[in-house]
Design a protein around this motif. Structure first.
Motif, PDB file in Angstrom:
ATOM      1  N   TYR A  68       0.819  -1.205   0.000  1.00 29.52           N
ATOM      2  CA  TYR A  68       0.000   0.000   0.000  1.00 29.52           C
ATOM      3  C   TYR A  68       0.866   1.274   0.000  1.00 29.52           C
ATOM      4  CZ  TYR A  68      -4.414  -2.447   1.022  1.00 29.52           C
ATOM      5  OH  TYR A  68      -5.541  -3.225   0.960  1.00 29.52           O
ATOM      6  N   LEU A  69       2.107   1.169   0.457  1.00 28.04           N
ATOM      7  CA  LEU A  69       2.963   2.341   0.580  1.00 28.04           C
ATOM      8  C   LEU A  69       3.934   2.512  -0.582  1.00 28.04           C
ATOM      9  CD1 LEU A  69       3.829   2.278   4.391  1.00 28.04           C
ATOM     10  CD2 LEU A  69       2.269   3.804   3.199  1.00 28.04           C
ATOM     11  N   GLU A  70       3.891   1.624  -1.593  1.00 22.37           N
ATOM     12  CA  GLU A  70       4.768   1.804  -2.748  1.00 22.37           C
ATOM     13  C   GLU A  70       4.457   3.130  -3.424  1.00 22.37           C
ATOM     14  OE1 GLU A  70       7.340   0.398  -3.658  1.00 22.37           O
ATOM     15  OE2 GLU A  70       7.336  -1.589  -2.752  1.00 22.37           O
ATOM     16  N   ARG A  71       5.514   3.893  -3.703  1.00 23.79           N
ATOM     17  CA  ARG A  71       5.317   5.245  -4.205  1.00 23.79           C
ATOM     18  C   ARG A  71       5.111   5.306  -5.717  1.00 23.79           C
ATOM     19  NH1 ARG A  71       6.233   9.248  -0.647  1.00 23.79           N
ATOM     20  NH2 ARG A  71       7.141   8.676   1.365  1.00 23.79           N
ATOM     21  N   ASP A  72       5.552   4.297  -6.453  1.00 23.94           N
ATOM     22  CA  ASP A  72       5.338   4.328  -7.907  1.00 23.94           C
ATOM     23  C   ASP A  72       4.885   2.964  -8.396  1.00 23.94           C
ATOM     24  OD1 ASP A  72       7.841   2.846  -9.137  1.00 23.94           O
ATOM     25  OD2 ASP A  72       8.631   4.205  -7.623  1.00 23.94           O
ATOM     26  N   TYR A  73       4.204   2.984  -9.518  1.00 25.35           N
ATOM     27  CA  TYR A  73       3.521   1.798 -10.040  1.00 25.35           C
ATOM     28  C   TYR A  73       4.507   0.708 -10.463  1.00 25.35           C
ATOM     29  CZ  TYR A  73      -0.039  -0.766 -12.741  1.00 25.35           C
ATOM     30  OH  TYR A  73      -0.904  -1.714 -13.227  1.00 25.35           O
ATOM     31  N   ALA A  74       5.622   1.112 -11.062  1.00 23.48           N
ATOM     32  CA  ALA A  74       6.601   0.115 -11.510  1.00 23.48           C
ATOM     33  C   ALA A  74       7.178  -0.660 -10.326  1.00 23.48           C
ATOM     34  CB  ALA A  74       7.714   0.795 -12.308  1.00 23.48           C
ATOM     35  N   ALA A  75       7.482   0.050  -9.241  1.00 18.91           N
ATOM     36  CA  ALA A  75       8.012  -0.631  -8.052  1.00 18.91           C
ATOM     37  C   ALA A  75       6.967  -1.556  -7.450  1.00 18.91           C
ATOM     38  CB  ALA A  75       8.473   0.404  -7.023  1.00 18.91           C
ATOM     39  N   TYR A  76       5.728  -1.126  -7.469  1.00 22.72           N
ATOM     40  CA  TYR A  76       4.620  -1.957  -6.971  1.00 22.72           C
ATOM     41  C   TYR A  76       4.528  -3.261  -7.763  1.00 22.72           C
ATOM     42  CZ  TYR A  76      -0.325  -3.335  -6.549  1.00 22.72           C
ATOM     43  OH  TYR A  76      -1.505  -4.039  -6.391  1.00 22.72           O
ATOM     44  N   LEU A  77       4.577  -3.171  -9.088  1.00 23.38           N
ATOM     45  CA  LEU A  77       4.496  -4.377  -9.916  1.00 23.38           C
ATOM     46  C   LEU A  77       5.710  -5.276  -9.696  1.00 23.38           C
ATOM     47  CD1 LEU A  77       3.142  -2.962 -13.312  1.00 23.38           C
ATOM     48  CD2 LEU A  77       1.877  -4.249 -11.580  1.00 23.38           C
ATOM     49  N   GLU A  78       6.867  -4.666  -9.493  1.00 19.58           N
ATOM     50  CA  GLU A  78       8.070  -5.462  -9.238  1.00 19.58           C
ATOM     51  C   GLU A  78       7.936  -6.252  -7.939  1.00 19.58           C
ATOM     52  OE1 GLU A  78      12.901  -4.808  -8.719  1.00 19.58           O
ATOM     53  OE2 GLU A  78      11.633  -3.218  -9.544  1.00 19.58           O
ATOM     54  N   ARG A  79       7.375  -5.615  -6.909  1.00 23.24           N
ATOM     55  CA  ARG A  79       7.151  -6.316  -5.650  1.00 23.24           C
ATOM     56  C   ARG A  79       6.147  -7.452  -5.821  1.00 23.24           C
ATOM     57  NH1 ARG A  79       7.979  -7.593  -1.755  1.00 23.24           N
ATOM     58  NH2 ARG A  79       6.651  -6.636  -0.177  1.00 23.24           N
ATOM     59  N   LEU A  80       5.086  -7.206  -6.582  1.00 20.14           N
ATOM     60  CA  LEU A  80       4.118  -8.281  -6.846  1.00 20.14           C
ATOM     61  C   LEU A  80       4.797  -9.451  -7.545  1.00 20.14           C
ATOM     62  CD1 LEU A  80       0.799  -6.575  -8.031  1.00 20.14           C
ATOM     63  CD2 LEU A  80       1.220  -7.773  -5.881  1.00 20.14           C
ATOM     64  N   ARG A  81       5.667  -9.141  -8.500  1.00 16.39           N
ATOM     65  CA  ARG A  81       6.354 -10.217  -9.221  1.00 16.39           C
ATOM     66  C   ARG A  81       7.186 -11.050  -8.262  1.00 16.39           C
ATOM     67  NH1 ARG A  81       8.815  -7.246 -12.331  1.00 16.39           N
ATOM     68  NH2 ARG A  81       7.323  -7.245 -14.055  1.00 16.39           N
ATOM     69  N   ASP A  82       7.915 -10.401  -7.365  1.00 18.61           N
ATOM     70  CA  ASP A  82       8.743 -11.137  -6.396  1.00 18.61           C
ATOM     71  C   ASP A  82       7.879 -12.036  -5.509  1.00 18.61           C
ATOM     72  OD1 ASP A  82      10.978  -9.882  -7.384  1.00 18.61           O
ATOM     73  OD2 ASP A  82      11.076  -8.376  -5.798  1.00 18.61           O
ATOM     74  N   ILE A  83       6.745 -11.510  -5.074  1.00 18.71           N
ATOM     75  CA  ILE A  83       5.870 -12.272  -4.179  1.00 18.71           C
ATOM     76  C   ILE A  83       5.290 -13.486  -4.897  1.00 18.71           C
ATOM     77  CG2 ILE A  83       3.666 -12.179  -2.948  1.00 18.71           C
ATOM     78  CD1 ILE A  83       4.435  -9.227  -2.256  1.00 18.71           C
ATOM     79  N   PHE A  84       4.839 -13.308  -6.135  1.00 20.83           N
ATOM     80  CA  PHE A  84       4.256 -14.449  -6.844  1.00 20.83           C
ATOM     81  C   PHE A  84       5.318 -15.423  -7.334  1.00 20.83           C
ATOM     82  CE2 PHE A  84       0.439 -11.748  -6.955  1.00 20.83           C
ATOM     83  CZ  PHE A  84      -0.489 -12.681  -6.551  1.00 20.83           C
ATOM     84  N   HIS A  85       6.566 -14.988  -7.468  1.00 21.66           N
ATOM     85  CA  HIS A  85       7.662 -15.948  -7.654  1.00 21.66           C
ATOM     86  C   HIS A  85       7.710 -16.879  -6.445  1.00 21.66           C
ATOM     87  CE1 HIS A  85      10.190 -15.474 -11.220  1.00 21.66           C
ATOM     88  NE2 HIS A  85       9.919 -14.189 -11.206  1.00 21.66           N
ATOM     89  N   GLY A  86       7.568 -16.303  -5.245  1.00 20.50           N
ATOM     90  CA  GLY A  86       7.547 -17.123  -4.034  1.00 20.50           C
ATOM     91  C   GLY A  86       6.358 -18.046  -3.986  1.00 20.50           C
ATOM     92  N   LEU A 125      -4.246  -2.392 -13.753  1.00 17.31           N
ATOM     93  CA  LEU A 125      -3.637  -3.320 -12.806  1.00 17.31           C
ATOM     94  C   LEU A 125      -4.023  -4.761 -13.087  1.00 17.31           C
ATOM     95  CD1 LEU A 125      -2.113  -4.114 -10.278  1.00 17.31           C
ATOM     96  CD2 LEU A 125      -4.050  -3.332  -8.897  1.00 17.31           C
ATOM     97  N   ALA A 126      -5.307  -5.004 -13.390  1.00 16.05           N
ATOM     98  CA  ALA A 126      -5.744  -6.383 -13.647  1.00 16.05           C
ATOM     99  C   ALA A 126      -5.001  -6.969 -14.838  1.00 16.05           C
ATOM    100  CB  ALA A 126      -7.251  -6.414 -13.877  1.00 16.05           C
ATOM    101  N   TRP A 127      -4.830  -6.176 -15.863  1.00 10.36           N
ATOM    102  CA  TRP A 127      -4.175  -6.681 -17.077  1.00 10.36           C
ATOM    103  C   TRP A 127      -2.675  -6.787 -16.891  1.00 10.36           C
ATOM    104  CZ3 TRP A 127      -7.407  -2.355 -19.664  1.00 10.36           C
ATOM    105  CH2 TRP A 127      -8.751  -2.703 -19.598  1.00 10.36           C
ATOM    106  N   ASP A 128      -2.086  -5.851 -16.141  1.00  6.77           N
ATOM    107  CA  ASP A 128      -0.651  -5.954 -15.859  1.00  6.77           C
ATOM    108  C   ASP A 128      -0.353  -7.152 -14.963  1.00  6.77           C
ATOM    109  OD1 ASP A 128       0.087  -3.777 -17.386  1.00  6.77           O
ATOM    110  OD2 ASP A 128      -0.071  -2.351 -15.738  1.00  6.77           O
ATOM    111  N   LEU A 129      -1.234  -7.412 -13.997  1.00  2.87           N
ATOM    112  CA  LEU A 129      -1.043  -8.586 -13.147  1.00  2.87           C
ATOM    113  C   LEU A 129      -1.200  -9.864 -13.966  1.00  2.87           C
ATOM    114  CD1 LEU A 129      -0.552  -9.809 -10.347  1.00  2.87           C
ATOM    115  CD2 LEU A 129      -3.026  -9.746  -9.978  1.00  2.87           C
ATOM    116  N   GLY A 130      -2.151  -9.881 -14.888  1.00  5.88           N
ATOM    117  CA  GLY A 130      -2.307 -11.044 -15.752  1.00  5.88           C
ATOM    118  C   GLY A 130      -1.054 -11.307 -16.568  1.00  5.88           C
ATOM    119  N   ARG A 131      -0.448 -10.245 -17.098  1.00 10.74           N
ATOM    120  CA  ARG A 131       0.802 -10.411 -17.849  1.00 10.74           C
ATOM    121  C   ARG A 131       1.906 -10.932 -16.946  1.00 10.74           C
ATOM    122  NH1 ARG A 131       5.005  -7.327 -17.789  1.00 10.74           N
ATOM    123  NH2 ARG A 131       3.872  -5.614 -16.794  1.00 10.74           N
TER     124      ARG A 131
END
Length: 365
Positions: free
Chosen positions: A143-161, A188-194
């Motif tokens: 919730y505290l990520e300041r920019d969208y790219a960093a947010y998506l990068e964190r999501l990628r790391d988590i779903f790698h786990g 966001l839905a489409w970026d998460l799908g990718r």
């Protein structure tokens, strides 16, 4: 669950909602607490009794409660210690014993072996109250990520786990919607799908609708009430390539004058033939000379043939420095035609592959 691609959700009965006293103790007022009714159909359909449902964004343990109501085991991870405590208390009131770890993937492992990942992702741009006393938890709070790219990068790391924790064949189902911030929609839905498509095999989606009263809008006003979410259904499965299409592409690469050595599962499959190897390979591994200029010429050639290029799921365009390639071990190039036939090429430097193989036992070579 039936074959409908969308359905309207019925609100939770009072006994399944977040209790008012717990909501009052949450510094966000529990405004992001999901519905148990949203999760139960997916728990029933994608697990068997006794299997374990995991939520990496546990929140108030809504998914865990849904799993328990369906006779499944459950566990979760929640980065906010205060919320984890509220979630445990909520489960105790229902007589549910489901472990919740404080932290975040990939650094914090699921508390037990899992069979299904079912979650609703934290939304970018949510006005989470900042609290300097939270320290490490605040540093990792999506919730505290300041920019969208960093947010998506964190999501990628988590779903790698998540992928590492799931067994082969296990499903990963994420609830998500596109978000509107400052009158602009972020997909966001489409970026998460990718993003998930680089980790899992995409199967389907469901559109979940929330009953809300419609309000008339002035002419040319675009803003909707965001009364729906996507349930993106992915599976940890081995996706196979089209042999004939891959052979044709490898021949085209040779004819274009690019040198490479074929190795790995595709090379072994060609040597043995399909009679002895019914399991098709998932990619073709190519060893390339340590020539940065020539390597990028190949990438440009592949890009012109509409290949998608990526490093560990992150889209990339040429030129690519060999130092960057060495840090990721391989670059993936893939293309799917109108009949669904997949060609997937993993490009690796010959020197780096030789270094890796020197450290492997002979049986692994």
């Amino acid at each position: 669950m039936d074959s409908r691609s969308w359905w309207v959700l019925e609100p939770d009965p009072p006994e399944h909602g977040l209790p008012d006293d717990l909501r009052a103790r949450d510094r966000f007022g529990g405004r992001d607490c999901g519905w148990v009714a949203q999760m139960r159909p997916f728990v029933r359909h994608f697990t068997r009794p006794g299997q374990c449902v995991f939520d990496p964004f546990c929140g108030f343990a809504t998914t865990l409660l849904a799993a328990a109501l369906e006779g499944r085991q459950a566990c979760g991870i929640e980065i906010d210690a205060d919320r984890a405590a509220l979630a445990r208390e909520r489960l105790r009131r229902h007589g549910v014993d489901a472990p919740i770890a404080v932290g975040s993937l990939p650094d914090t492992a699921p508390p037990r072996a899992i069979d299904l990942c079912l979650t609703n992702v934290p939304y970018f741009g949510c006005r989470w109250p900042q609290d300097d006393t939270q320290g490490a938890a605040a540093a990792g709070q999506l919730y505290l990520e300041r920019d969208y790219a960093a947010y998506l990068e964190r999501l990628r790391d988590i779903f790698h786990g998540v992928r590492a924790a799931l067994p082969d064949g296990g499903f990963c189902i994420a609830m998500v919607e596109n978000v509107v911030i400052d009158q602009r929609m972020l997909p966001l839905a489409w970026d998460l799908g990718r993003l998930l498509g680089g980790l899992f095999v995409a199967h389907e989606e469901r559109l979940l609708c929330y009953p809300r009263e419609a309000v008339a809008l002035p002419a040319a006003t675009t803003r909707g009430d965001r009364s729906h979410e996507y349930a993106l259904i992915f599976q940890k499965a081995r996706e196979t390539i089209c042999i004939a299409s891959t052979q044709a592409e490898l021949q085209a690469i040779e004819q274009a004058g690019f040198a490479f050595e074929l190795y790995g599962s595709f090379a072994r499959w060609l040597q043995r033939g399909d009679a002895d190897s019914p399991r098709l390979p998932a990619d073709a591994d190519l060893l390339l000379p340590d020539d940065e200029a020539r390597f990028n010429q190949l990438l440009h050639w592949l890009h012109e043939r509409h290949y998608q290029l990526s490093l560990w799921g992150e889209p990339i365009l040429p030129p690519v420095r060999l130092q960057q390639l060495r840090a990721h071990w391989y670059l993936r190039a893939q293309r799917r035609d109108r009949l669904g036939r997949l060609v997937r090429l993993d490009l690796c430097l010959a020197s780096q592959a030789a270094e890796y193989l020197r450290g492997q036992p002979d049986s692994a070579r």
